[in-house]
Design an enzyme around this catalytic site. Structure first.
Site, short mmCIF file in Angstrom:
data_model
loop_
_atom_site.label_atom_id
_atom_site.label_comp_id
_atom_site.label_asym_id
_atom_site.label_seq_id
_atom_site.Cartn_x
_atom_site.Cartn_y
_atom_site.Cartn_z
N LYS A 121 0.87 -1.19 0.00
CA LYS A 121 0.00 0.00 0.00
C LYS A 121 0.89 1.22 0.00
O LYS A 121 2.03 1.17 0.48
CB LYS A 121 -0.89 0.01 1.25
CG LYS A 121 -2.12 0.88 1.12
CD LYS A 121 -3.24 0.15 0.40
CE LYS A 121 -4.48 1.00 0.26
NZ LYS A 121 -5.62 0.21 -0.24
P1 NAD Z 1 -12.83 7.72 -3.01
O1 NAD Z 1 -11.83 8.74 -2.64
O2 NAD Z 1 -13.19 7.52 -4.44
O3 NAD Z 1 -14.20 7.95 -2.19
C1 NAD Z 1 -14.24 8.09 -0.81
C2 NAD Z 1 -15.64 8.58 -0.45
O4 NAD Z 1 -15.80 8.58 0.96
C3 NAD Z 1 -15.93 10.00 -0.91
O5 NAD Z 1 -17.28 10.08 -1.34
C4 NAD Z 1 -15.76 10.82 0.36
O6 NAD Z 1 -16.47 12.03 0.33
C5 NAD Z 1 -16.31 9.86 1.36
N1 NAD Z 1 -15.94 10.07 2.75
C6 NAD Z 1 -14.72 10.31 3.28
N2 NAD Z 1 -14.82 10.42 4.61
C7 NAD Z 1 -16.13 10.24 4.93
C8 NAD Z 1 -16.87 10.22 6.13
N3 NAD Z 1 -16.27 10.40 7.30
N4 NAD Z 1 -18.21 9.99 6.07
C9 NAD Z 1 -18.81 9.78 4.91
N5 NAD Z 1 -18.17 9.77 3.74
C10 NAD Z 1 -16.85 10.00 3.75
O7 NAD Z 1 -12.28 6.34 -2.38
P2 NAD Z 1 -12.70 4.86 -2.79
O8 NAD Z 1 -11.74 4.36 -3.79
O9 NAD Z 1 -14.16 4.81 -3.04
O10 NAD Z 1 -12.35 4.09 -1.44
C11 NAD Z 1 -13.26 4.00 -0.35
C12 NAD Z 1 -12.83 2.86 0.56
O11 NAD Z 1 -12.82 1.63 -0.20
C13 NAD Z 1 -11.42 2.98 1.14
O12 NAD Z 1 -11.40 2.36 2.40
C14 NAD Z 1 -10.58 2.18 0.15
O13 NAD Z 1 -9.36 1.73 0.73
C15 NAD Z 1 -11.54 1.04 -0.12
N6 NAD Z 1 -11.27 0.30 -1.34
C16 NAD Z 1 -11.23 0.92 -2.55
C17 NAD Z 1 -11.03 0.17 -3.69
C18 NAD Z 1 -11.03 0.77 -5.07
O14 NAD Z 1 -10.98 0.01 -6.06
N7 NAD Z 1 -11.14 2.08 -5.22
C19 NAD Z 1 -10.82 -1.23 -3.60
C20 NAD Z 1 -10.90 -1.83 -2.35
C21 NAD Z 1 -11.13 -1.06 -1.23
#
Ligand code: NAD
Length: 436
Positions: A121
């Site tokens: 990561k």
């Molecule tokens: P992103 O940056 O695209 O979206 C994050 C979202 O969460 C945004 O809408 C933001 O406004 C919101 N957010 C942040 N803090 C918040 C809070 N306290 N309350 C409510 N909403 C909040 O990120 P993402 O890629 O969607 O990732 C989200 C999660 O999923 C992370 O934990 C990431 O590690 C995990 N993840 C992502 C992927 C991927 O393919 N993108 C894969 C596996 C896991």
């Protein structure tokens, strides 16, 4: 593997916070898996610490000419089963312990889904919302250049995560390729389709979340067409999750992002939010806040919504000992990594809430990242249907395996998933042996 592992050292008197708390939870999950499997203390120690990590300084020239020095990390937790794999996060909360925990979870996720990778990561401590596109490009290129000795298609393959996207991956791929003197498509995944990305990658994590959510609803005897859901986070994972749940007939009754939360106006039996209209609102304004097709609620109200399914899809630690008792959903499917603290896990279990752990629920992204890497390495591209059906098969099969392990050992789904993964990684270690 003779002596049973004792639990890791008890947490110090002061409870860890932030990334340290996340890492403590990740290590406690590992310790529980090691104990369930009857492995020794040495195995725990081997897997509790990252194999390699680097911290870099990133001087950023702002558009106004001033210079700021940022901090970035890349942690390779384990590469016994193949190259490191894991996202790069741009967020003001990034710290080394958080990245260590996220890298460890990537190792388990890749082993659980049986993709031939270890776990890694990366992160840069920066608020991307306070940066211009040009500034983000400079940060990305400098970070990539600093970590480039560590990454590569056979070493460690980054991908998007919180605060980064396919444009970030295009810049990373270009920077690495310029250094190599030729185009290296396989160095990152989550690239734009026009630049060696895979069809179906952008939606893969959320599709995977929904495959598993539907399987879990079925396991609980709930019909998706009569079920309701709340989704926290409306980014790459949460937005698609809301859309695919709605497509499956689940009434999405509340969603949130970091600017606000909205709930459906209709009654409990209604169809929920109009997700397509909500997406149009987000495209126009950048946030779910202010959506006129819903009523404004607080983020805590969303987590306590009277729904069947709760999908935290934002950041870690959002379900904690202070609010887990308020969760009314029967099922929590972890779209985010680490959204449930260990204390919340125990409270939810006590109340009979089924929690589908992150390393299973959000693995769709790494599965299609693997497909993208395979396609890039072979320069042969698959159709979207092929990607989607292989993704569905792998998610469903992993769900079946985790459920069977949970029933075999009488443990919750997190312990089942983690122990399956730890077993596979340990097997690779034992077969390879220790050098020298
Ligand atoms: P992103 O940056 O695209 O979206 C994050 C979202 O969460 C945004 O809408 C933001 O406004 C919101 N957010 C942040 N803090 C918040 C809070 N306290 N309350 C409510 N909403 C909040 O990120 P993402 O890629 O969607 O990732 C989200 C999660 O999923 C992370 O934990 C990431 O590690 C995990 N993840 C992502 C992927 C991927 O393919 N993108 C894969 C596996 C896991």
């Amino acid at each position: 593997m003779e002596d049973r592992a004792s639990a890791p050292a008890a947490p110090a008197a002061a409870r860890p916070v932030g990334g340290a708390a996340t890492l403590a939870d990740a290590r406690a999950q590992l310790a529980a898996a090691v104990e369930l499997l009857g492995y020794d203390r040495g195995t725990y120690e081997l897997l509790a610490a990252p194999r390699r990590e680097v911290t870099v300084s990133i001087p950023l020239r702002r558009d106004d000419g001033s210079v700021e020095v940022l901090t970035g990390h890349r942690v390779q937790h384990n590469y016994s089963r193949g190259p490191g794999k894991g996202g790069v996060r741009f967020s003001p909360q990034v710290d080394l312990d958080e990245v260590r925990a996220l890298a460890m979870w990537m190792t388990w996720k890749c082993a659980l889904l049986d993709v031939p990778y270890g776990g890694a990561k990366g992160g840069v401590r920066i608020d991307p919302r306070q940066c211009s596109t040009a500034e983000l490009e400079r940060v990305t290129r400098r970070f990539t250049s600093e970590i480039s000795p560590l990454i590569g298609p056979t070493q460690d393959v980054p991908a998007p995560d919180v605060g980064t996207d396919e444009q970030t991956m295009a810049w990373m791929m270009d920077t690495y390729s310029v250094g190599a003197g030729h185009t290296v498509l396989g160095v990152v995944t989550g690239k734009p389709v026009a630049l060696g990305g895979s069809l179906g990658r952008a939606s893969a994590t959320s599709r995977g979340v929904v495959h598993v959510a539907l399987a879990a609803l079925g396991h609980l005897g709930l019909d998706p067409r009569r079920s309701t859901a709340a989704v926290q986070g409306f980014g790459k994972v949460g937005r698609g999750t809301a859309r695919f749940l709605a497509e499956a007939g689940v009434a999405v009754r509340a969603v949130s992002d970091q600017d606000g939360a909205v709930a459906a106006l209709d009654g409990a039996g209604g169809p929920g939010l109009d997700v397509a209209a909500l997406e149009a609102h987000v495209d126009a304004t950048g946030s779910v806040a202010g959506f006129r097709g819903g009523v404004r609620v607080t983020g805590e109200e969303l987590l306590a919504a009277d729904v069947d399914l709760l999908v935290p899809a934002a950041v870690e630690g959002v379900l904690h000992e202070g609010n887990a008792a308020d969760v009314r959903a029967r099922l929590v499917v972890e779209g985010a990594n680490g959204p449930t603290t260990a204390a919340a896990d125990a409270l939810l279990a006590e109340r009979g809430v089924l929690v589908v752990p992150d390393i299973l629920a959000n693995a769709g992204g790494v599965i299609v990242s693997y497909f993208e890497w395979v396609q890039a390495n072979q320069a042969y591209w698959w159709s979207e249907d092929e990607v989607e059906s292989r993704l569905a098969d792998r998610m469903t099969s992993a769900w079946d395996q985790v459920l069977a392990q949970s029933q075999r050992h009488g443990v919750d789904l997190r312990a089942a998933a983690t122990s399956l993964a730890v077993q596979r990684v340990t097997e690779a270690h034992v077969l390879r042996g220790l050098y020298p």
